[in-house]
Design a protein around this motif. Structure first.
Motif, PDB file in Angstrom:
ATOM      1  N   SER A  54      -2.236   5.404   1.627  1.00 37.76           N
ATOM      2  CA  SER A  54      -2.088   4.156   2.357  1.00 37.76           C
ATOM      3  C   SER A  54      -2.752   4.308   3.728  1.00 37.76           C
ATOM      4  O   SER A  54      -2.382   5.180   4.515  1.00 37.76           O
ATOM      5  N   TYR A  83       0.834  -1.207   0.000  1.00 40.30           N
ATOM      6  CA  TYR A  83       0.000   0.000   0.000  1.00 40.30           C
ATOM      7  C   TYR A  83       0.867   1.255   0.000  1.00 40.30           C
ATOM      8  O   TYR A  83       0.612   2.210  -0.744  1.00 40.30           O
ATOM      9  N   GLN A  84       1.890   1.254   0.862  1.00 40.94           N
ATOM     10  CA  GLN A  84       2.767   2.417   0.922  1.00 40.94           C
ATOM     11  C   GLN A  84       3.546   2.592  -0.378  1.00 40.94           C
ATOM     12  O   GLN A  84       3.715   3.708  -0.880  1.00 40.94           O
ATOM     13  N   SER A 110       1.161   3.849  -3.219  1.00 43.11           N
ATOM     14  CA  SER A 110       0.811   5.247  -2.978  1.00 43.11           C
ATOM     15  C   SER A 110       1.944   6.172  -3.409  1.00 43.11           C
ATOM     16  O   SER A 110       1.721   7.177  -4.093  1.00 43.11           O
ATOM     17  N   LEU A 156      -5.317   0.404   0.539  1.00 40.09           N
ATOM     18  CA  LEU A 156      -4.944   1.574  -0.255  1.00 40.09           C
ATOM     19  C   LEU A 156      -6.233   2.251  -0.682  1.00 40.09           C
ATOM     20  O   LEU A 156      -7.097   1.634  -1.302  1.00 40.09           O
TER      21      LEU A 156
END
Length: 850
Positions: free
Chosen positions: A72, A52-53, A56, A83
C-alpha cells in the motif's frame, strides 16, 4: 533475412502494476484474481487508502503462490495513493484481473484540491566547482554585476556584494552558508513570496579544479569451465570402463580413450588434448568411487583452472569405448556444470565536473601518470596517452566520449575481466569554470484552501449536511445550487459571511474556496453526512501496468538476440551452445520464420511446464507460439533440452527431431508439439516427443515418420494425444502410442519395426505391417486391405471392446501373426499366404471365425 542466435542474457526487470480504486463506500467489496484464485477485501472506511491497506494485508495472509508482492503506497506530491503489485521474481510476468461488488451507501466525497497556507520565499543556491585553488568570480542580477569575489567569501560578504547592486535594496536578500560556499540566497522583504530572476555567475578567473573518476562496472573474471564424467558398471565386473572423449573445441589436438583404471596423469593428458590446452597443468581433477548393493560408479570432476580459465569452453562428447577388453555393459554419462565465461570488463568514467574553459589535467594508473591532457581532450588522444603508460599496453583500454568528456574507459586486452583498481586524477592546472546557480526553493504566493464536494453518481433524492470545526450545516438538497451550498456553509457557527466562495453546477461537483478571515490558511477538514441521501454509489477498481516484466528468459526482449532485434518474418532462429531458458513473451503467433533450429548443444528449456514448480496449474503461455516453415531439433553434439514446447499454429511446417534429453519431469515428454496445418510433416529419429498430449490441445500431422538412430525399440518414445489427427504414418522403430480420439480415421499406417499402440475411437483406413507390432485397441474400423508380413504382429489383445475389420486380413509367411484370443473381432477373416502352419491345408488359404 537475418540469422538470429539466442543469447538469453538481457537484464531482468520485475513487473510492476498499480491498482487504484474510486468512489469507495463502506461495504464495497474489491477482488483481485490470478489463475482463478481470488483475494477480496470489504471496505471498512470510505477511503481508497483503506482498500489498499486491506488488500495488501489480505494478499500477504492468503500466501497464494501466484500472487505478487502487494504494497500500500501513500500519496505524495509526485503520485496519488495506490496499491503496488511487484512480481515475485525479476522478469517473471503475472496476469491479474479485478472485480467489485457494490455494498455501500450514497455519500458526498470531500477532496482537498489545494491546501491553504502562507506564501514561500524563493531561495537560490550558489555553488563553485570542487577543488579550486585560487582565482575570483562575479555574480550578476538583472544586468547588474558585483565586484570580484574570492573563493573563501563569507555569507555576509556575498550578501553585502549583492545589496551593493543598484537593483537590490538592503533587506531584500538574506545569504547563509559556510565560507567558500555553497551559499543560499533567500529573497525577502519586498521580494518575498514572488519568483525572482535567476542569478548568473562568471568563473573565467577561477583556477584549479577536481577531476572525477568513478568505476561504473568493476572488472570480474569469468566462471571456470567444469565438467563431470561418470561410468557405472555391475559390482562384480572386473573389466575396466572405457571412456571415449570426442572434442568439440576447434583448437583441440585429438580424441581418444581413457579407462577407469588409468592414472590421473593419463586422464589429464587426454583431457588437455580434447580441450585444446597446451599443458595438463591447466586442469584440476578429482576422482571418486561410490558403490551400491549391485553397482560401482567412477566419477571424474574436471575444472579448467589456467590457460582457458574464466572462458566459455565447449565440453567434449563422452561415450562408452568399444575397445575390446573393456566393459561393454557399462553406462557412461557426462554433465557440464559450467560452460565458463561471463566475465565483466572494468569500466571507469572520467569527468571534469566544473566545466573548465582551459588548462590541463593528468590521470594516474597504478603509480604511472600520463602527460598533461587538455581540458577539451578527444577520446582517441586520451586513449593514446593511457596506452603510453608502461603498465597499459596497446589494446588494453578502449576510450569513448565527446571532446572535453565525460570519457568512458573500458579495460580490454590483457586487462579484460580484471578488477584493476580505480584511477586517480589531478586538475590543479585547470582554469576557468562555471559558477552553478540553481533554485532550491521556488516562490509560492499565499494560497486559499479549496475543497471539492462530489455527489455519488447514482443519487436520486434526499439531503446531506456538511460540518466544519465541529459545526454542522442544515440539510442541503442533493441537487442544490452552488449558492445554496454557500448559504448553508455560512450558516454554521464557524464560517462567517464572505468566508467562502462556492462554484459549480446544481447537483455538484461544487468547488469551495475559503476566503475572508479564512484566506491563506490550512483549514480544518470538512466532513459530510449522506445518511439521508437515496441511491447507491458505484465503486471502481482499475489496474495499470507501470513496468512490464522482461529479462533473460523473454523471447520478446531484443537484448536476448545476437542481432539486437526480436526475430521477424523470414528470419532464421538458432538456439545453440547455451543453457539460457526461453520462458516468457512466447506469443509470437504473428511471426513466420524461415527456419527454427534448436541444436543438441542448447540445453536450456523452451516454454513453461503444465504445472508450475510452486504447485499450481500454469496459467501463462506454456508454448512458444510461432510459425516456421522448417523446424530442426536436436542436431549435432550435446545432451539436448529437457523441455521444448512449440505451438506452430496454422503455418505449414516440416519438423525433424534428431534427439532430445530425458524429460525433466515424470509424465512429461522432452519435446511437445502443436500445429494445425493439414500438410504438416513430423519426422522423429530419437527422443522423447508428444503432440496434443493434454486436454484442449490439438495437432494435425499429414505425414508422420518414426525412425531410429541406434536402437529400433528404445530410441523414440512418441505420444499422439486425444486430438492429434494423423494422415500417412510410417513407423520404422520406437515406442509409439496414439490416443486416437480426434474423430478422424488415420489415412494409412506402415510398420517395419518398433511397437505401436492405437487406442481411442479413431479408425485406420489402410494397414501394412512388415515387422514390429501394432496393438489395435481402438473401436474404430480397420478398413482397406490390411497386410501383416515379415515378423510383424497385429494384436487385438488388451482391449475387450468389439472391433470391426472391413476385409480379410492378409497374413504372409510363418513369422507374421494376427492375435485375437478374446474374439473381439466377431467376423475375423484371415487370408494366409506362403505359410507352412497347416501343411494339410496348403500354403495359401483363408480362415474365418464362425
Amino acid at each position: 533475412m537475418a540469422i538470429c542466435i539466442w543469447r538469453g542474457d538481457a537484464q531482468s526487470v520485475a513487473q510492476v502494476d498499480r491498482v487504484t480504486v474510486d468512489n469507495v463506500e463502506i461495504g464495497d467489496q474489491f477482488t483481485l484474481t490470478i489463475n482463478r484464485k481470488t483475494v477480496s477485501y470489504t471496505a471498512t472506511a470510505g477511503t481508497p487508502a483503506n482498500v489498499y491497506q486491506g488488500l495488501s494485508a489480505a494478499i500477504a495472509a492468503a500466501a497464494i503462490a501466484e500472487f505478487p508482492m502487494a504494497t500500500s503506497v501513500a500519496a505524495t506530491d509526485a503520485q496519488a495513493a495506490h496499491l503496488r503489485l511487484t512480481g515475485p521474481d525479476a522478469g517473471t510476468p503475472f496476469i491479474i484481473t479485478e472485480a467489485t461488488i457494490n455494498g455501500g451507501n450514497a455519500e458526498v466525497a470531500v477532496d482537498v484540491v489545494q491546501s491553504g497556507g502562507d506564501g514561500v520565499n524563493m531561495i537560490q543556491q550558489i555553488r563553485l566547482p570542487a577543488g579550486l585553488t585560487g582565482g575570483t568570480f562575479t555574480l550578476s542580477f538583472e544586468g547588474q554585476t558585483t565586484g570580484n569575489l574570492t573563493l573563501d567569501e563569507s555569507a555576509a560578504d556575498v550578501e553585502s556584494a549583492l545589496e551593493a547592486l543598484s537593483n537590490i535594496d538592503s533587506g531584500q536578500v538574506s545569504v547563509s552558508g559556510p565560507d567558500s560556499g555553497p551559499w543560499l540566497v533567500e529573497f525577502i522583504g519586498t521580494r518575498a513570496s514572488s519568483t525572482q530572476t535567476l542569478l548568473t555567475g562568471n568563473g573565467t578567473n577561477l583556477a584549479g579544479q577536481s577531476v572525477g573518476v568513478a568505476t561504473t562496472a568493476a572488472g570480474q573474471p569469468g566462471d571456470n569451465h567444469r565438467l563431470t564424467i561418470s561410468g557405472t558398471q555391475a559390482l562384480g565386473e572386473t573389466a575396466s570402463i572405457g571412456f571415449y572423449l570426442l572434442p568439440n573445441e576447434p583448437d583441440s589436438t585429438g580424441s581418444g580413450t581413457v579407462a577407469s583404471l588409468h592414472t590421473d596423469a593419463q586422464w589429464l593428458n587426454l583431457l588437455a588434448h580434447v580441450y585444446g590446452l597446451s599443458s595438463s597443468a591447466s586442469l584440476s581433477m578429482v576422482r571418486t568411487t561410490s558403490t551400491t548393493a549391485t553397482t560401482r560408479t567412477y566419477t571424474i570432476e574436471v575444472e579448467i583452472v589456467a590457460e582457458k580459465a574464466g572462458q566459455a569452453v565447449l565440453a567434449p562428447t563422452v561415450a562408452r569405448s568399444s575397445i575390446s577388453g573393456l566393459d561393454q555393459d557399462a553406462v557412461v554419462d557426462s554433465t557440464t556444470f559450467s560452460v565458463g565465461g561471463n566475465s565483466t570488463n572494468e569500466v571507469q568514467v572520467v569527468t571534469l565536473p566544473g566545466n573548465p574553459s582551459g588548462g590541463t589535467f593528468t590521470l594516474t594508473f597504478q603509480g604511472q601518470t600520463t602527460a598533461n591532457l587538455n581540458y577539451d581532450q578527444s577520446s582517441s588522444d586520451l586513449q593514446t596517452a593511457l596506452e603510453a603508460l608502461s603498465n597499459i599496453g596497446s589494446g588494453d583500454v578502449s576510450v569513448s566520449g565527446d571532446d572535453g568528456g565525460p570519457w568512458t574507459i573500458e579495460f580490454t586486452g590483457s586487462l579484460a575481466g580484471t578488477d584493476v583498481g580505480q584511477m586517480t586524477a589531478s586538475g590543479a592546472n585547470l582554469t576557468g569554470g562555471s559558477v552553478a546557480i540553481s533554485t532550491v526553493q521556488a516562490a509560492v504566493a499565499h494560497q486559499n484552501e479549496q475543497v471539492l464536494l462530489t455527489m455519488s453518481a447514482s443519487v436520486t433524492s434526499g439531503t446531506f449536511t456538511l460540518s466544519y470545526d465541529s459545526s454542522e450545516s442544515s440539510g442541503i438538497a442533493y441537487n442544490a445550487t452552488s449558492a445554496s451550498v454557500k448559504t448553508a456553509l455560512e450558516g454554521t457557527s464557524s464560517i462567517g459571511s464572505g468566508d467562502v466562495n462556492v462554484s459549480g453546477p446544481a447537483g455538484g461537483p461544487w468547488l469551495v474556496e475559503f476566503t475572508g478571515s479564512l484566506a491563506g490558511q490550512d483549514i480544518t477538514v470538512i466532513t459530510s453526512d449522506g445518511t439521508n441521501l437515496l441511491g447507491a454509489g458505484t465503486q471502481t477498481i482499475g489496474i495499470t501496468s507501470l513496468v512490464s516484466p522482461t529479462g533473460p528468459g523473454h523471447w520478446d526482449n531484443a537484448q536476448n538476440w545476437s542481432t539486437g532485434s526480436v526475430p521477424a518474418d523470414g528470419d532464421t532462429v538458432i538456439l545453440e551452445a547455451s543453457d539460457r531458458p526461453m520462458l516468457y513473451g512466447l506469443d509470437q503467433s504473428s511471426v513466420t520464420l524461415d527456419a527454427l533450429i534448436i541444436r543438441a548443444s542448447f540445453v536450456g528449456s523452451i516454454g513453461l511446464p503444465q504445472v508450475n514448480q510452486a504447485g499450481y496449474l500454469e496459467y501463462r503461455d506454456t508454448h512458444l507460439q510461432i510459425g516456421a516453415s522448417d523446424v530442426r531439433i536436436g542436431e549435432g553434439l550435446g545432451n539436448g533440452s529437457e523441455r521444448i514446447r512449440l505451438d506452430l499454429g496454422s503455418v505449414q511446417t516440416d519438423v525433424v527431431i534428431a534427439n532430445s534429453a530425458t524429460p525433466v519431469r515424470l509424465g512429461e515428454y522432452a519435446i511437445e508439439l502443436l500445429g494445425t496445418h493439414a500438410s504438416n510433416v513430423l519426422r522423429v529419429y530419437r527422443g522423447s516427443v508428444s503432440s496434443a498430449q493434454y486436454a484442449g490441445q490439438s495437432a494435425v500431422w499429414g505425414t508422420l515418420q518414426v525412425g531410429y538412430a541406434d536402437d529400433p525399440i528404445g530410441d523414440v518414445q512418441l505420444l499422439m494425444g486425444d486430438d492429434a489427427t494423423l494422415g500417412d504414418v510410417v513407423v520404422h522403430g520406437g515406442l509409439v502410442t496414439c490416443f486416437a480420439n480426434a474423430g478422424s480415421d488415420i489415412t494409412s499406417m506402415r510398420i517395419t519395426a518398433g511397437s505401436v499402440t492405437l487406442g481411442g475411437t479413431d479408425g485406420l483406413s489402410q494397414l501394412d505391417i512388415e515387422g514390429g507390432s501394432l496393438f489395435y485397441q481402438t473401436t474404430g474400423t480397420l478398413g482397406g486391405n490390411a497386410v501383416v508380413g515379415g515378423s510383424g504382429t497385429l494384436s487385438f489383445q488388451g482391449d475387450l471392446r468389439s472391433k470391426t475389420v472391413t476385409n480379410a486380413i492378409t497374413c504372409q509367411a510363418d513369422a507374421a501373426n494376427v492375435l485375437d484370443p478374446q474374439g473381439v473381432v466377431a467376423d475375423l477373416s484371415i487370408h494366409f499366404q506362403s505359410t507352412s502352419r497347416f501343411p494339410e491345408l496348403g500354403t495359401n488359404f483363408t480362415a474365418a471365425r464362425s
